[in-house]
Design a protein around this motif. Structure first.
Motif, PDB file in Angstrom:
ATOM      1  N   THR A 293       3.235  -7.755 -14.982  1.00 47.35           N
ATOM      2  CA  THR A 293       2.331  -8.875 -14.780  1.00 47.35           C
ATOM      3  C   THR A 293       2.012  -9.016 -13.297  1.00 47.35           C
ATOM      4  N   LEU A 294       0.815  -9.508 -13.013  1.00 42.58           N
ATOM      5  CA  LEU A 294       0.445  -9.736 -11.622  1.00 42.58           C
ATOM      6  C   LEU A 294       1.315 -10.822 -10.997  1.00 42.58           C
ATOM      7  N   ASP A 295       1.878 -11.693 -11.823  1.00 37.81           N
ATOM      8  CA  ASP A 295       2.779 -12.709 -11.277  1.00 37.81           C
ATOM      9  C   ASP A 295       3.944 -12.061 -10.538  1.00 37.81           C
ATOM     10  N   ASP A 296       4.460 -10.941 -11.074  1.00 38.79           N
ATOM     11  CA  ASP A 296       5.546 -10.225 -10.400  1.00 38.79           C
ATOM     12  C   ASP A 296       5.065  -9.690  -9.047  1.00 38.79           C
ATOM     13  N   ASP A 297       3.845  -9.137  -9.018  1.00 37.16           N
ATOM     14  CA  ASP A 297       3.294  -8.623  -7.761  1.00 37.16           C
ATOM     15  C   ASP A 297       3.085  -9.754  -6.757  1.00 37.16           C
ATOM     16  N   PHE A 298       2.565 -10.883  -7.242  1.00 36.37           N
ATOM     17  CA  PHE A 298       2.321 -12.004  -6.341  1.00 36.37           C
ATOM     18  C   PHE A 298       3.624 -12.530  -5.754  1.00 36.37           C
ATOM     19  N   GLU A 299       4.681 -12.502  -6.541  1.00 33.94           N
ATOM     20  CA  GLU A 299       5.985 -12.937  -6.033  1.00 33.94           C
ATOM     21  C   GLU A 299       6.442 -11.986  -4.925  1.00 33.94           C
ATOM     22  N   ALA A 300       6.282 -10.686  -5.157  1.00 34.69           N
ATOM     23  CA  ALA A 300       6.662  -9.702  -4.132  1.00 34.69           C
ATOM     24  C   ALA A 300       5.819  -9.857  -2.875  1.00 34.69           C
ATOM     25  N   MET A 301       4.584 -10.310  -3.034  1.00 31.56           N
ATOM     26  CA  MET A 301       3.675 -10.439  -1.901  1.00 31.56           C
ATOM     27  C   MET A 301       3.932 -11.688  -1.057  1.00 31.56           C
ATOM     28  N   LYS A 302       4.953 -12.453  -1.416  1.00 30.96           N
ATOM     29  CA  LYS A 302       5.356 -13.583  -0.577  1.00 30.96           C
ATOM     30  C   LYS A 302       6.207 -13.126   0.609  1.00 30.96           C
ATOM     31  N   ALA A 303       6.664 -11.890   0.567  1.00 35.52           N
ATOM     32  CA  ALA A 303       7.528 -11.363   1.631  1.00 35.52           C
ATOM     33  C   ALA A 303       6.724 -11.105   2.906  1.00 35.52           C
ATOM     34  N   GLU A 304       7.449 -10.918   4.017  1.00 38.03           N
ATOM     35  CA  GLU A 304       6.779 -10.660   5.284  1.00 38.03           C
ATOM     36  C   GLU A 304       6.121  -9.286   5.319  1.00 38.03           C
ATOM     37  N   GLN A 305       6.701  -8.331   4.600  1.00 33.30           N
ATOM     38  CA  GLN A 305       6.117  -7.010   4.430  1.00 33.30           C
ATOM     39  C   GLN A 305       6.326  -6.580   2.986  1.00 33.30           C
ATOM     40  N   TYR A 306       5.421  -5.779   2.461  1.00 32.44           N
ATOM     41  CA  TYR A 306       5.586  -5.288   1.091  1.00 32.44           C
ATOM     42  C   TYR A 306       4.716  -4.057   0.896  1.00 32.44           C
ATOM     43  N   ASP A 307       5.114  -3.265  -0.076  1.00 30.17           N
ATOM     44  CA  ASP A 307       4.364  -2.069  -0.449  1.00 30.17           C
ATOM     45  C   ASP A 307       4.560  -1.859  -1.941  1.00 30.17           C
ATOM     46  N   ILE A 308       3.637  -2.384  -2.716  1.00 28.81           N
ATOM     47  CA  ILE A 308       3.723  -2.346  -4.179  1.00 28.81           C
ATOM     48  C   ILE A 308       2.979  -1.114  -4.658  1.00 28.81           C
ATOM     49  N   GLY A 309       3.675  -0.202  -5.320  1.00 30.52           N
ATOM     50  CA  GLY A 309       3.084   1.056  -5.749  1.00 30.52           C
ATOM     51  C   GLY A 309       1.949   0.875  -6.735  1.00 30.52           C
ATOM     52  N   LEU A 310       1.100   1.874  -6.784  1.00 28.16           N
ATOM     53  CA  LEU A 310      -0.026   1.833  -7.717  1.00 28.16           C
ATOM     54  C   LEU A 310       0.468   1.910  -9.155  1.00 28.16           C
ATOM     55  N   PRO A 311      -0.067   1.089 -10.058  1.00 30.70           N
ATOM     56  CA  PRO A 311       0.284   1.205 -11.477  1.00 30.70           C
ATOM     57  C   PRO A 311      -0.163   2.548 -12.043  1.00 30.70           C
ATOM     58  N   ASN A 312       0.409   2.904 -13.181  1.00 27.12           N
ATOM     59  CA  ASN A 312       0.031   4.153 -13.844  1.00 27.12           C
ATOM     60  C   ASN A 312      -1.416   4.089 -14.329  1.00 27.12           C
ATOM     61  N   PRO A 313      -2.084   5.236 -14.381  1.00 29.66           N
ATOM     62  CA  PRO A 313      -3.441   5.255 -14.947  1.00 29.66           C
ATOM     63  C   PRO A 313      -3.450   4.764 -16.392  1.00 29.66           C
ATOM     64  N   VAL A 314      -4.605   4.270 -16.826  1.00 27.92           N
ATOM     65  CA  VAL A 314      -4.778   3.783 -18.194  1.00 27.92           C
ATOM     66  C   VAL A 314      -5.720   4.733 -18.924  1.00 27.92           C
ATOM     67  N   GLY A 315      -5.337   5.173 -20.109  1.00 27.74           N
ATOM     68  CA  GLY A 315      -6.179   6.073 -20.882  1.00 27.74           C
ATOM     69  C   GLY A 315      -7.458   5.396 -21.343  1.00 27.74           C
ATOM     70  N   VAL A 316      -8.514   6.193 -21.459  1.00 31.08           N
ATOM     71  CA  VAL A 316      -9.830   5.623 -21.758  1.00 31.08           C
ATOM     72  C   VAL A 316      -9.857   4.953 -23.130  1.00 31.08           C
ATOM     73  N   LYS A 317      -9.137   5.484 -24.120  1.00 32.09           N
ATOM     74  CA  LYS A 317      -9.186   4.883 -25.459  1.00 32.09           C
ATOM     75  C   LYS A 317      -8.607   3.481 -25.451  1.00 32.09           C
ATOM     76  N   ASN A 318      -7.454   3.308 -24.811  1.00 31.21           N
ATOM     77  CA  ASN A 318      -6.871   1.971 -24.725  1.00 31.21           C
ATOM     78  C   ASN A 318      -7.751   1.040 -23.898  1.00 31.21           C
ATOM     79  N   ALA A 319      -8.295   1.578 -22.817  1.00 32.84           N
ATOM     80  CA  ALA A 319      -9.122   0.758 -21.939  1.00 32.84           C
ATOM     81  C   ALA A 319     -10.392   0.290 -22.640  1.00 32.84           C
ATOM     82  N   VAL A 320     -11.020   1.158 -23.415  1.00 37.59           N
ATOM     83  CA  VAL A 320     -12.249   0.783 -24.117  1.00 37.59           C
ATOM     84  C   VAL A 320     -11.993  -0.390 -25.056  1.00 37.59           C
TER      85      VAL A 320
END
Length: 350
Positions: free
Chosen positions: A61-88
């Protein structure tokens, strides 16, 4: 048309409604709910419409990322790619939510700048169907053609996640937007087809190399719907002065993102952001781009925004701060809606 009616470069209303029940949850938009944007808040704050993003949620969830982004420094890795069938499947659900909102009379899906102007004049919420990250578009671009016929008029080749079209920037502070590769061959094909269809190509979230690839390829104005000044907040999501110069040269524009982490000098996702800090970004972008190339790109329903604004009902606080800062009514009208209408007409045609 009121000088302070707002047409906005980005929101995540469709994803919020998807998570709260999908098409069956759309009626709450008319009566009021817990999100940043609904009809009562829009009327209270002079929110006249904007870009409604179709976005494919991440595994976490983005809530987890937003919590991590409260720190003075952070580096949140890129999420995995999403397949086109699921994305559609998800993209179709979010497009159906937007269509249902139109059926309910909450808004109108606009395909021309003239339609947006008419909505702003008449008090109907104007919506652009936008795609944030092109995971739902196949390599042959068949889905692009179908979504275009459904009303899609703006697309970002990537969100902060890789696609077959290119790479997005991570959530990292501090850092440069030069974080990875540029467009792929599929990405170049996508940009050319968007130019042919006159679909706006959104530069928010893409790597710096991808930005320059699009700048070389595209014959349309360069637009970042929801990005800020890297010189004031060195987050990888923000634009360098060199990028801003290219946007100005193309007669494009930037919508200022209200997300706290992209506004604050310390890059933290904390809501105690004074409106003066937002005005510093406006001043910097106006200085670099000119008065005709800056607007709003709130990221409502997709970010932690300054508590002085809170949600769409709080937009008058920002506009009052602009007046207090010395912006006259003509400039406020440009920033609130006029510049978006100009660049959309130049991209789409009349």
């Amino acid at each position: 048309m009121s000088s302070n009616i707002v047409f906005d470069g980005h929101n995540d209303v469709l994803t919020r409604i998807l998570k709260s029940g999908g098409v069956d949850a759309t009626k709450a938009f008319l009566t009021g709910d817990k999100g940043h944007i609904d009809l009562p808040k829009a009327k209270a704050g002079g929110f006249g419409g904007g870009f409604f993003a179709i976005w494919i949620p991440t595994e976490n969830t983005l809530d987890d990322d937003f919590e991590a982004m409260k720190a003075e420094q952070y580096d949140i890795g890129l999420p995995n790619p999403v397949g086109v069938k699921n994305a559609v499947q998800i993209a179709m659900e979010e497009a159906a939510i937007l269509i249902r909102l139109e059926e309910l009379g909450a808004l109108k899906i606009c395909r021309t700048a003239a339609e947006i102007s008419a909505c702003l004049e008449g008090g109907t919420m104007a919506a652009i169907m936008h795609m944030e990250g092109a995971e739902a578009i196949d390599a042959d671009l068949h889905a692009l053609e179908v979504f275009y016929r459904a009303g899609l008029r703006s697309i970002g080749p990537v969100w902060s996640r890789p696609t077959i079209f290119g790479a997005g920037v991570p959530f990292r502070f501090p850092g440069s937007p030069d974080t990875g590769p540029g467009l792929t061959e599929h990405g170049a094909k996508l940009v050319r087809r968007c130019n042919a269809l006159r679909i706006m190509v959104d530069l928010s979230h893409i790597t710096e190399k991808g930005f320059w690839d699009i700048a070389r390829l595209s014959d349309a104005p360069l637009v970042a719907t929801h990005s800020n000044a890297h010189a004031l907040c060195p987050h990888v999501r923000n634009l360098t002065d060199k990028q801003l110069a290219a946007i100005a040269e193309s007669d494009g524009m930037v919508g200022i993102n209200f997300a706290a982490a992209f506004l604050r000098e310390d890059g933290r996702m904390l809501s105690d952001v004074p409106l003066e800090q937002m005005l510093r970004h406006f001043d910097h972008l106006i200085e670099r781009l000119g008065e005709d190339r800056v607007g709003f790109g709130s990221d409502f329903d997709g970010a932690v925004v300054p508590q002085a604004i809170g949600n769409a009902a709080g937009l008058p606080a920002l506009i009052d701060a602009m007046r207090g800062h010395g912006y006259d009514e003509a400039l406020i009208a440009k920033l609130c809606h006029g510049n978006w209408l100009r660049v959309l007409e130049n991209t789409w045609g009349k």
